[in-house]
Design a protein around this motif. Structure first.
Motif, PDB file in Angstrom:
ATOM      1  N   LEU A   1       0.865  -1.254  -0.079  1.00 53.75           N
ATOM      2  CA  LEU A   1      -0.101   0.005   0.219  1.00 53.75           C
ATOM      3  C   LEU A   1       0.759   1.212  -0.124  1.00 53.75           C
ATOM      4  O   LEU A   1       0.795   2.131  -0.826  1.00 53.75           O
ATOM      5  CB  LEU A   1      -0.904   0.103   1.253  1.00 53.75           C
ATOM      6  N   LYS A   2       1.913   1.203   0.955  1.00 51.48           N
ATOM      7  CA  LYS A   2       2.566   2.444   0.932  1.00 51.48           C
ATOM      8  C   LYS A   2       3.340   2.751  -0.385  1.00 51.48           C
ATOM      9  O   LYS A   2       3.459   4.091  -0.526  1.00 51.48           O
ATOM     10  CB  LYS A   2       3.753   2.323   2.160  1.00 51.48           C
ATOM     11  N   GLY A   3       3.904   1.737  -0.962  1.00 51.35           N
ATOM     12  CA  GLY A   3       4.482   1.740  -2.097  1.00 51.35           C
ATOM     13  C   GLY A   3       3.898   2.553  -3.441  1.00 51.35           C
ATOM     14  O   GLY A   3       4.301   3.058  -4.282  1.00 51.35           O
ATOM     15  N   LYS A   4       2.452   2.766  -3.268  1.00 49.07           N
ATOM     16  CA  LYS A   4       1.495   3.015  -4.294  1.00 49.07           C
ATOM     17  C   LYS A   4       0.949   4.446  -4.046  1.00 49.07           C
ATOM     18  O   LYS A   4       0.441   5.082  -4.907  1.00 49.07           O
ATOM     19  CB  LYS A   4       0.314   2.160  -4.575  1.00 49.07           C
ATOM     20  N   ILE A   5       1.074   5.159  -2.809  1.00 47.76           N
ATOM     21  CA  ILE A   5       0.546   6.286  -2.195  1.00 47.76           C
ATOM     22  C   ILE A   5       1.323   7.401  -2.845  1.00 47.76           C
ATOM     23  O   ILE A   5       2.376   7.365  -3.012  1.00 47.76           O
ATOM     24  CB  ILE A   5       0.369   6.328  -0.716  1.00 47.76           C
ATOM     25  N   THR A   6       0.584   8.419  -3.812  1.00 47.93           N
ATOM     26  CA  THR A   6       1.154   9.576  -4.236  1.00 47.93           C
ATOM     27  C   THR A   6       0.057  10.725  -3.608  1.00 47.93           C
ATOM     28  O   THR A   6      -0.777  10.501  -3.045  1.00 47.93           O
ATOM     29  CB  THR A   6       1.132   9.813  -5.724  1.00 47.93           C
ATOM     30  N   PRO A   7       0.669  11.899  -4.033  1.00 48.32           N
ATOM     31  CA  PRO A   7       0.077  13.205  -3.709  1.00 48.32           C
ATOM     32  C   PRO A   7      -1.382  13.226  -4.449  1.00 48.32           C
ATOM     33  O   PRO A   7      -2.097  13.826  -3.838  1.00 48.32           O
ATOM     34  CB  PRO A   7       0.833  14.281  -4.041  1.00 48.32           C
ATOM     35  N   LYS A   8      -1.491  12.361  -5.313  1.00 48.42           N
ATOM     36  CA  LYS A   8      -2.924  12.293  -5.867  1.00 48.42           C
ATOM     37  C   LYS A   8      -3.950  11.204  -5.579  1.00 48.42           C
ATOM     38  O   LYS A   8      -4.929  11.247  -5.994  1.00 48.42           O
ATOM     39  CB  LYS A   8      -2.681  11.950  -7.522  1.00 48.42           C
ATOM     40  N   THR A   9      -3.276  10.604  -4.739  1.00 48.92           N
ATOM     41  CA  THR A   9      -4.233   9.379  -4.064  1.00 48.92           C
ATOM     42  C   THR A   9      -5.435  10.086  -3.112  1.00 48.92           C
ATOM     43  O   THR A   9      -4.999  10.638  -2.238  1.00 48.92           O
ATOM     44  CB  THR A   9      -3.404   8.543  -3.131  1.00 48.92           C
ATOM     45  N   LYS A  10      -6.662   9.512  -3.540  1.00 47.74           N
ATOM     46  CA  LYS A  10      -7.604  10.019  -2.696  1.00 47.74           C
ATOM     47  C   LYS A  10      -8.584   8.799  -2.142  1.00 47.74           C
ATOM     48  O   LYS A  10      -9.166   9.323  -1.122  1.00 47.74           O
ATOM     49  CB  LYS A  10      -8.627  10.887  -3.839  1.00 47.74           C
ATOM     50  N   LEU A  11      -8.461   7.668  -2.693  1.00 49.42           N
ATOM     51  CA  LEU A  11      -9.181   6.555  -2.220  1.00 49.42           C
ATOM     52  C   LEU A  11      -8.657   5.377  -2.164  1.00 49.42           C
ATOM     53  O   LEU A  11      -7.965   5.226  -3.254  1.00 49.42           O
ATOM     54  CB  LEU A  11     -10.540   6.694  -3.129  1.00 49.42           C
TER      55      LEU A  11
ATOM     56  N   GLY B   1      -2.748  10.234   8.884  1.00 51.78           N
ATOM     57  CA  GLY B   1      -1.792  11.497   8.643  1.00 51.78           C
ATOM     58  C   GLY B   1      -2.047  11.783   7.204  1.00 51.78           C
ATOM     59  O   GLY B   1      -1.548  13.046   6.876  1.00 51.78           O
ATOM     60  N   THR B   2      -2.929  11.046   6.480  1.00 47.09           N
ATOM     61  CA  THR B   2      -3.279  11.248   5.051  1.00 47.09           C
ATOM     62  C   THR B   2      -4.682  11.990   4.922  1.00 47.09           C
ATOM     63  O   THR B   2      -5.345  11.794   5.894  1.00 47.09           O
ATOM     64  CB  THR B   2      -2.973   9.971   4.212  1.00 47.09           C
ATOM     65  N   ASN B   3      -4.923  12.340   3.777  1.00 43.96           N
ATOM     66  CA  ASN B   3      -6.537  12.473   3.844  1.00 43.96           C
ATOM     67  C   ASN B   3      -7.162  11.398   2.656  1.00 43.96           C
ATOM     68  O   ASN B   3      -7.976  11.788   1.600  1.00 43.96           O
ATOM     69  CB  ASN B   3      -6.573  14.035   2.804  1.00 43.96           C
ATOM     70  N   ILE B   4      -6.604  10.376   2.823  1.00 43.48           N
ATOM     71  CA  ILE B   4      -7.181   9.128   1.796  1.00 43.48           C
ATOM     72  C   ILE B   4      -8.329   8.682   2.573  1.00 43.48           C
ATOM     73  O   ILE B   4      -8.458   8.191   3.856  1.00 43.48           O
ATOM     74  CB  ILE B   4      -6.102   8.297   1.653  1.00 43.48           C
ATOM     75  N   LEU B   5      -9.441   8.462   1.717  1.00 40.25           N
ATOM     76  CA  LEU B   5     -10.767   7.958   2.164  1.00 40.25           C
ATOM     77  C   LEU B   5     -10.579   6.428   1.791  1.00 40.25           C
ATOM     78  O   LEU B   5      -9.926   5.987   1.032  1.00 40.25           O
ATOM     79  CB  LEU B   5     -11.983   8.641   1.283  1.00 40.25           C
ATOM     80  N   VAL B   6     -11.308   5.327   2.692  1.00 38.56           N
ATOM     81  CA  VAL B   6     -11.223   4.386   2.355  1.00 38.56           C
ATOM     82  C   VAL B   6     -12.688   3.612   2.115  1.00 38.56           C
ATOM     83  O   VAL B   6     -13.724   4.087   2.590  1.00 38.56           O
ATOM     84  CB  VAL B   6     -10.961   3.065   3.617  1.00 38.56           C
ATOM     85  N   LEU B   7     -13.008   3.055   0.875  1.00 37.44           N
ATOM     86  CA  LEU B   7     -14.212   2.239   0.501  1.00 37.44           C
ATOM     87  C   LEU B   7     -13.918   0.924   1.098  1.00 37.44           C
ATOM     88  O   LEU B   7     -13.324   0.043   0.384  1.00 37.44           O
ATOM     89  CB  LEU B   7     -14.357   2.623  -0.878  1.00 37.44           C
ATOM     90  N   SER B   8     -14.846   0.342   2.040  1.00 38.61           N
ATOM     91  CA  SER B   8     -14.452  -1.195   2.508  1.00 38.61           C
ATOM     92  C   SER B   8     -15.730  -1.668   2.108  1.00 38.61           C
ATOM     93  O   SER B   8     -16.788  -1.662   2.597  1.00 38.61           O
ATOM     94  CB  SER B   8     -14.461  -0.973   3.997  1.00 38.61           C
TER      95      SER B   8
END
Length: 395
Positions: free
Chosen positions: A157-167, A195-202
Motif C-alpha cells: 500500500l505505502k509503495g503506491k501512495i502519491t499526492p494524487k491518491t484520494k481513495l 496522517g493522510t487525507n485518503i478515504l477508504v471504501l471498504s
C-alpha cells in the motif's frame, strides 16, 4: 446513424465483464455445471419472502424516503452494532441503495474527479476499475500475491501512495480469491493511512461469510478509521437476496449527504418491497446466516481438498464463497483452461484475468452450489486434466 460516434471514449474502451462471458456461453450449452457466478443456491428464507409478500398485501407500493425506510436504517444500525461493534446513526450516516453495486458507484463518483488516483488491490471484483474510469479518476493497481494469500500488505500500500491518491478500495473478504484481512493486517494498513487525507471504501458484502474462528473484522473498527471509511454491504450474499437488489453504505454524515444527492437524481429510492423484506431479514435472520455459512464452509473444504488432490494448488480461502486455484501446472493460460474445460467437460469457471492481469495462472471457482454439483464438477475436472496430460504427452 453512427452509434459509435455517440458514445464516450471511456464507455467504448471499457471491456464487458469477463465473468458474464463464460456464464453466457454456458447458458447456450446442455449439461453444463456452472461454477462461474457468485449467487447463492439457497432461496431467500421463507420468513423474509413472506414479509415482502405482506408488504404488497398491505399496499406498501410507494416511494420511500431517498435514504430508505427509517425502520430499515435503524435495523442496519442495530445489526452492525450487534455483529461488529460499529456505531452509525440511522438518520444521517446510513443510506439504503440498489444493491452494494450502487453503493460502490455512489462512493466513487461522489469523491473522485479528473486526476484523482484510486488504489485498487487486485485480483478483485470487476466493477471498481471501470467505475473509477467513468468518474474520470485514475485506477492504480496494487497486485496482491499468492504467497501472501492475496492479502494487501502495508508495504504494498505505502509503495503506491502519491499526492494524487484520494481513495483506497478495500475489497475483503475478497472476490475472487476468498482472502480476508486479519485485525493485524488492518492495523498495519491503518497505520499507513493515518496522517493522510485518503478515504477508504471498504466493500464488506461478504463480511458474514468468514470462516476463521475470529470472524470478520471491519477496518472501521480500527482506531481512527471510522471517520475515514465508507462501509459498503448488502443483503444479497448474507441472506440469499440477490434478486431483491438491496444494499447500503455507512459513513461520515457529510459524505453520506453528498452520496444521497447523487442517489436522489439517479435512483430516487431503493425498491420498497425489498426494504420491508430486509427489515425482517436483519431483525430475525441471524440463524439463517449461521445455517448458510455452515453449509458453505462444508462445501469450501470439499472443493479445496478436491482441487489440491487434482494438482491445482489452492490456498484455503477464509471468506466469501470462492476458491482461486492455480492452473499453471497444466501449462494452459487461464483463458485456455476455462475455454477447454467448458467445451470438453461442460464445467464453467472464470479465468483469473477477469479480475485483473495479475490473476493470470488462476481461475475462480464458486462453491455456492450444491454438494452434488461440486462432486460431479471435480470428477469432470479430473477427467479434463488426465485427457490434457494425454494430449500433451503425444504432442
Amino acid at each position: 446513424m453512427d452509434y459509435q460516434s455517440l458514445l464516450t471514449d471511456c464507455i467504448r474502451d471499457i471491456k464487458p465483464s469477463g465473468i458474464r462471458r463464460f456464464f453466457d456461453i454456458a447458458a447456450e450449452m446442455d449439461d453444463v455445471i456452472s461454477l462461474s457466478i457468485g449467487e447463492p443456491d439457497f432461496k431467500t428464507p421463507w420468513h423474509v419472502r413472506q414479509e415482502g409478500i405482506h408488504s404488497l398485501e398491505k399496499g406498501h407500493t410507494h416511494y420511500t424516503s431517498n435514504s430508505g425506510l427509517v425502520s430499515l436504517r435503524e435495523g442496519i444500525s442495530g445489526y452492525l452494532n450487534r455483529r461488529f461493534g460499529l456505531s452509525y446513526r440511522p438518520k444521517d450516516e446510513i443510506l439504503v441503495t440498489v444493491g452494494g453495486s450502487e453503493a460502490i458507484d455512489l462512493c466513487i463518483r461522489s469523491v473522485i474527479s479528473s486526476g484523482d488516483e484510486v488504489l485498487i488491490p487486485e485480483p478483485s471484483f470487476v466493477c471498481y476499475e471501470p467505475i473509477t474510469r467513468l468518474a474520470g479518476g485514475t485506477p492504480v493497481i496494487i497486485e496482491t500475491k499468492a504467497e501472501n494469500q492475496f492479502r494487501l500488505t502495508p508495504q504494498e500500500l505505502k509503495g503506491k501512495i502519491t499526492p494524487k491518491t484520494k481513495l483506497l478500495i478495500l475489497p475483503y473478504p475478497n472476490n475472487p480469491t476468498g482472502a480476508i484481512l486479519r485485525r493485524e493486517d488492518l492495523e498495519g494498513i491503518a497505520q499507513v493511512l493515518r496522517g493522510t487525507n485518503i478515504l477508504v471504501l471498504s466493500d464488506e458484502i461478504y463480511g458474514e461469510l468468514t470462516y476463521n474462528q475470529n470472524g470478520h473484522t471491519s477496518i472501521a473498527q480500527i482506531d481512527g478509521m471510522l471517520e475515514r471509511t465508507v462501509l459498503v454491504s448488502g443483503f444479497s450474499k448474507t441472506y440469499a437476496m440477490t434478486g431483491w437488489r438491496l444494499g447500503y453504505l455507512c459513513g461520515p454524515a457529510p459524505l453520506v449527504a453528498a452520496m444521497t444527492k447523487l442517489h436522489q437524481y439517479a435512483i430516487m429510492s431503493a425498491p420498497t418491497t425489498a426494504q420491508y423484506a430486509a427489515i425482517e431479514a436483519i431483525r430475525n435472520g441471524d440463524e439463517d446466516i449461521v445455517h448458510m455459512r455452515d453449509e458453505y464452509n462444508m462445501r469450501r473444504r470439499l472443493l479445496v481438498d478436491g482441487l489440491n488432490r487434482l494438482g491445482l494448488s489452492c490456498f484455503e480461502p477464509q471468506g466469501a464463497f470462492y476458491c482461486f486455484p492455480s492452473v499453471q501446472s497444466t501449462g494452459l493460460t487461464s483463458e485456455e483452461f476455462c475455454e477447454q474445460l467448458l467445451y470438453t467437460q461442460h464445467v464453467a469457471v472464470v479465468p483469473g484475468t477477469a479480475f485483473g492481469d495479475c490473476g493470470e495462472g488462476f481461475v475462480r471457482v464458486s462453491y455456492c452450489y450444491s454438494t452434488n454439483h461440486l462432486i460431479e464438477a471435480l470428477h469432470r475436472i479430473e477427467r479434463f486434466i488426465e485427457e490434457h496430460k494425454g494430449r500433451a504427452s503425444h504432442a
